[in-house]
Design an enzyme around this catalytic site. Structure first.
Site, PDB file in Angstrom:
ATOM      1  N   ASN A 184      35.137 -51.449   6.774  1.00 44.63           N
ATOM      2  CA  ASN A 184      34.581 -51.604   5.420  1.00 44.63           C
ATOM      3  C   ASN A 184      33.592 -50.508   5.028  1.00 44.63           C
ATOM      4  OD1 ASN A 184      33.363 -53.192   3.047  1.00 44.63           O
ATOM      5  ND2 ASN A 184      31.648 -53.071   4.491  1.00 44.63           N
ATOM      6  N   TYR A 210      35.993 -39.685  -4.038  1.00 45.54           N
ATOM      7  CA  TYR A 210      35.913 -41.111  -3.676  1.00 45.54           C
ATOM      8  C   TYR A 210      37.239 -41.806  -4.006  1.00 45.54           C
ATOM      9  CZ  TYR A 210      34.320 -45.989  -3.659  1.00 45.54           C
ATOM     10  OH  TYR A 210      34.179 -47.335  -3.400  1.00 45.54           O
ATOM     11  N   ALA A 221      40.178 -40.482  -4.483  1.00 49.42           N
ATOM     12  CA  ALA A 221      41.262 -39.972  -3.633  1.00 49.42           C
ATOM     13  C   ALA A 221      41.187 -40.604  -2.244  1.00 49.42           C
ATOM     14  CB  ALA A 221      41.174 -38.448  -3.542  1.00 49.42           C
ATOM     15  N   SER A 222      39.965 -40.771  -1.738  1.00 44.39           N
ATOM     16  CA  SER A 222      39.829 -41.382  -0.406  1.00 44.39           C
ATOM     17  C   SER A 222      40.337 -42.818  -0.421  1.00 44.39           C
ATOM     18  CB  SER A 222      38.373 -41.331   0.082  1.00 44.39           C
ATOM     19  OG  SER A 222      37.537 -42.262  -0.607  1.00 44.39           O
ATOM     20  N   LYS A 223      40.073 -43.535  -1.511  1.00 45.42           N
ATOM     21  CA  LYS A 223      40.476 -44.944  -1.574  1.00 45.42           C
ATOM     22  C   LYS A 223      41.981 -45.081  -1.833  1.00 45.42           C
ATOM     23  CE  LYS A 223      36.396 -46.687  -0.769  1.00 45.42           C
ATOM     24  NZ  LYS A 223      36.136 -47.436   0.467  1.00 45.42           N
ATOM     25  N   ILE A 245      30.974 -54.439  -7.766  1.00 47.32           N
ATOM     26  CA  ILE A 245      30.236 -55.435  -6.986  1.00 47.32           C
ATOM     27  C   ILE A 245      28.797 -54.959  -6.852  1.00 47.32           C
ATOM     28  CG2 ILE A 245      30.209 -56.734  -4.808  1.00 47.32           C
ATOM     29  CD1 ILE A 245      32.914 -56.907  -6.356  1.00 47.32           C
TER      30      ILE A 245
HETATM   31  N1  LIG Z   1      30.133 -52.034  -4.502  1.00 43.58           N
HETATM   32  C1  LIG Z   1      31.253 -51.818  -5.182  1.00 43.58           C
HETATM   33  O1  LIG Z   1      31.309 -51.981  -6.425  1.00 43.58           O
HETATM   34  C2  LIG Z   1      32.487 -51.371  -4.453  1.00 43.58           C
HETATM   35  C3  LIG Z   1      33.686 -51.308  -5.184  1.00 43.58           C
HETATM   36  C4  LIG Z   1      34.833 -50.905  -4.527  1.00 43.58           C
HETATM   37  C5  LIG Z   1      34.803 -50.590  -3.177  1.00 43.58           C
HETATM   38  N2  LIG Z   1      33.614 -50.641  -2.500  1.00 43.58           N
HETATM   39  C6  LIG Z   1      33.642 -50.293  -1.076  1.00 43.58           C
HETATM   40  O2  LIG Z   1      33.077 -51.360  -0.349  1.00 43.58           O
HETATM   41  C7  LIG Z   1      32.650 -50.871   0.929  1.00 43.58           C
HETATM   42  C8  LIG Z   1      31.274 -51.413   1.233  1.00 43.58           C
HETATM   43  O3  LIG Z   1      30.346 -50.840   0.339  1.00 43.58           O
HETATM   44  P1  LIG Z   1      29.162 -51.659  -0.357  1.00 43.58           P
HETATM   45  O4  LIG Z   1      29.468 -51.709  -1.792  1.00 43.58           O
HETATM   46  O5  LIG Z   1      28.898 -52.901   0.390  1.00 43.58           O
HETATM   47  O6  LIG Z   1      27.993 -50.575  -0.208  1.00 43.58           O
HETATM   48  P2  LIG Z   1      26.656 -50.560   0.655  1.00 43.58           P
HETATM   49  O7  LIG Z   1      26.121 -49.188   0.459  1.00 43.58           O
HETATM   50  O8  LIG Z   1      25.811 -51.717   0.270  1.00 43.58           O
HETATM   51  O9  LIG Z   1      27.139 -50.758   2.150  1.00 43.58           O
HETATM   52  C9  LIG Z   1      27.837 -49.756   2.842  1.00 43.58           C
HETATM   53  C10 LIG Z   1      27.334 -49.734   4.283  1.00 43.58           C
HETATM   54  O10 LIG Z   1      28.124 -48.776   5.004  1.00 43.58           O
HETATM   55  C11 LIG Z   1      27.265 -48.046   5.845  1.00 43.58           C
HETATM   56  N3  LIG Z   1      27.860 -46.741   6.154  1.00 43.58           N
HETATM   57  C12 LIG Z   1      28.062 -45.706   5.299  1.00 43.58           C
HETATM   58  N4  LIG Z   1      28.593 -44.666   5.954  1.00 43.58           N
HETATM   59  C13 LIG Z   1      28.733 -45.063   7.243  1.00 43.58           C
HETATM   60  C14 LIG Z   1      29.206 -44.416   8.410  1.00 43.58           C
HETATM   61  N5  LIG Z   1      29.655 -43.137   8.390  1.00 43.58           N
HETATM   62  N6  LIG Z   1      29.215 -45.106   9.575  1.00 43.58           N
HETATM   63  C15 LIG Z   1      28.761 -46.384   9.624  1.00 43.58           C
HETATM   64  N7  LIG Z   1      28.278 -47.035   8.557  1.00 43.58           N
HETATM   65  C16 LIG Z   1      28.262 -46.368   7.377  1.00 43.58           C
HETATM   66  C17 LIG Z   1      25.962 -47.907   5.056  1.00 43.58           C
HETATM   67  O11 LIG Z   1      24.866 -47.615   5.902  1.00 43.58           O
HETATM   68  C18 LIG Z   1      25.872 -49.285   4.391  1.00 43.58           C
HETATM   69  O12 LIG Z   1      25.149 -50.200   5.183  1.00 43.58           O
HETATM   70  C19 LIG Z   1      32.733 -49.352   0.830  1.00 43.58           C
HETATM   71  O13 LIG Z   1      33.900 -48.903   1.489  1.00 43.58           O
HETATM   72  C20 LIG Z   1      32.837 -49.099  -0.658  1.00 43.58           C
HETATM   73  O14 LIG Z   1      33.480 -47.884  -0.938  1.00 43.58           O
HETATM   74  C21 LIG Z   1      32.467 -51.035  -3.107  1.00 43.58           C
END
Ligand SMILES: NC(=O)c1ccc[n+]([C@@H]2O[C@H](COP(=O)([O-])OP(=O)(O)OC[C@H]3O[C@@H](n4cnc5c(N)ncnc54)[C@H](O)[C@@H]3O)[C@@H](O)[C@H]2O)c1
Length: 264
Positions: free
Chosen positions: A90, A156, A158-160, A189
């Site tokens: 995640n 971002y 492209a990665s997803k 979120i």
């Molecule tokens: N929040 C949104 O609206 C949203 C929407 C779509 C997708 N996402 C995806 O959800 C996932 C979780 O993100 P979130 O929204 O909870 O954000 P967040 O920033 O609250 O949590 C992400 C966590 O990942 C950790 N992290 C980042 N890079 C890391 C690495 N190289 N190694 C280990 N840990 C690492 C960070 O320290 C953080 O604790 C991500 O993949 C994000 O792209 C989030």
């Protein structure tokens, strides 16, 4: 509540947002957790929250884009708990909103390293155990940004999009092995990643506009993504494989529109 009773699960990015909510929900449902984050203090805080509710959790501070680290936390789970039944890859980074003319290959490499190579490494090393067991569930966090434009910046998104392809192709490589691979595509979120957007809107007094472009007419909460991760990790999802499932209030179902309640 025991939808993951007896299962051992790894969750990455567990120090914040969706990963933290998932650790709490997976533990509530009976899983033994290995929680991973690159920020040690944050993942320790998650562990305290899980233990306060009676859950079983161990933490690892690691970078999900580093192959040795990924191999290490997967072996740690197997040696501590005896198996690996589910992994939720995640962790991710947004990379900010830099205009394309100012983006650099280094920026792209870092975003792809964490967001796409990270899930690849989780799949590679988790599947080594799961194929032997004849069973396992791998869940990755993609995004609605991987489906269409305007939900994140170019690298971002492209990665997803890459994560969506990764789960489709990996699920098919594990043909007949009992290992399932799926992704979740969250919409907007409220988490650490989106905090600047929320804080900015609150400062401008326009919080009420956040999340209005989907038919559910609101933004989402980390638990709403964690609930999908729980389902996909569990045996309830035994016939769900190779899918990228949007959990976005319906955002990915629409063409651009002018919000109105006329249809209500
Ligand atoms: N929040 C949104 O609206 C949203 C929407 C779509 C997708 N996402 C995806 O959800 C996932 C979780 O993100 P979130 O929204 O909870 O954000 P967040 O920033 O609250 O949590 C992400 C966590 O990942 C950790 N992290 C980042 N890079 C890391 C690495 N190289 N190694 C280990 N840990 C690492 C960070 O320290 C953080 O604790 C991500 O993949 C994000 O792209 C989030």
């Amino acid at each position: 509540m025991s939808r993951l009773a007896g299962k051992n699960a790894i969750i990455t990015g567990a120090g914040s947002g969706i990963g933290r909510a998932s650790a709490l929900i997976f533990a509530r449902e009976g899983a033994n957790i290995v929680a991973v984050d690159r920020v040690e203090g944050a993942v320790d805080e998650t562990a305290e929250m899980v233990r306060a509710k009676g859950g079983t959790i161990k933490t690892v501070a690691a970078d999900v884009g580093d192959e040795n680290a990924v191999k290490g936390f997967i072996e740690f789970c197997v040696s501590e708990y005896g198996s690996l039944d589910a992994i939720y890859a995640n962790a991710g980074v947004s990379g900010g909103l830099v205009p394309i003319q100012d983006q650099t290959p280094a920026m792209w490499e870092e975003i792809l390293r964490v967001n796409l190579i990270g899930p690849f490494l989780a799949i590679k090393h988790a599947s080594a155990h799961m194929v032997k067991q004849g069973k396992g569930s791998i869940v990755c966090t993609a995004s609605v940004a991987g489906l269409r434009a305007n939900a994140g910046n170019t690298p971002y998104s492209a990665s997803k999009a890459g994560v969506i392809s990764l789960v489709q192709t990996a699920a098919n490589q594990f043909y007949g092995t009992g290992v399932r691979v799926n992704a979740i595509c969250p919409g907007l979120i409220e988490t650490g990643m989106t905090a600047p957007l929320f804080e900015g809107a609150r400062a401008r007094g326009s919080e009420g506009k956040i999340g209005q472009l989907n038919p559910t007419a609101r933004y989402g909460h980390p638990e709403e993504i964690a609930n999908m991760a729980l389902f996909l990790a569990s045996d309830e999802a035994s016939y769900v494989n190779g899918q990228a499932i949007p959990v976005c209030g319906g955002l990915s179902s629409t063409h651009p529109f002018a919000p109105s309640r006329r249809g209500a």
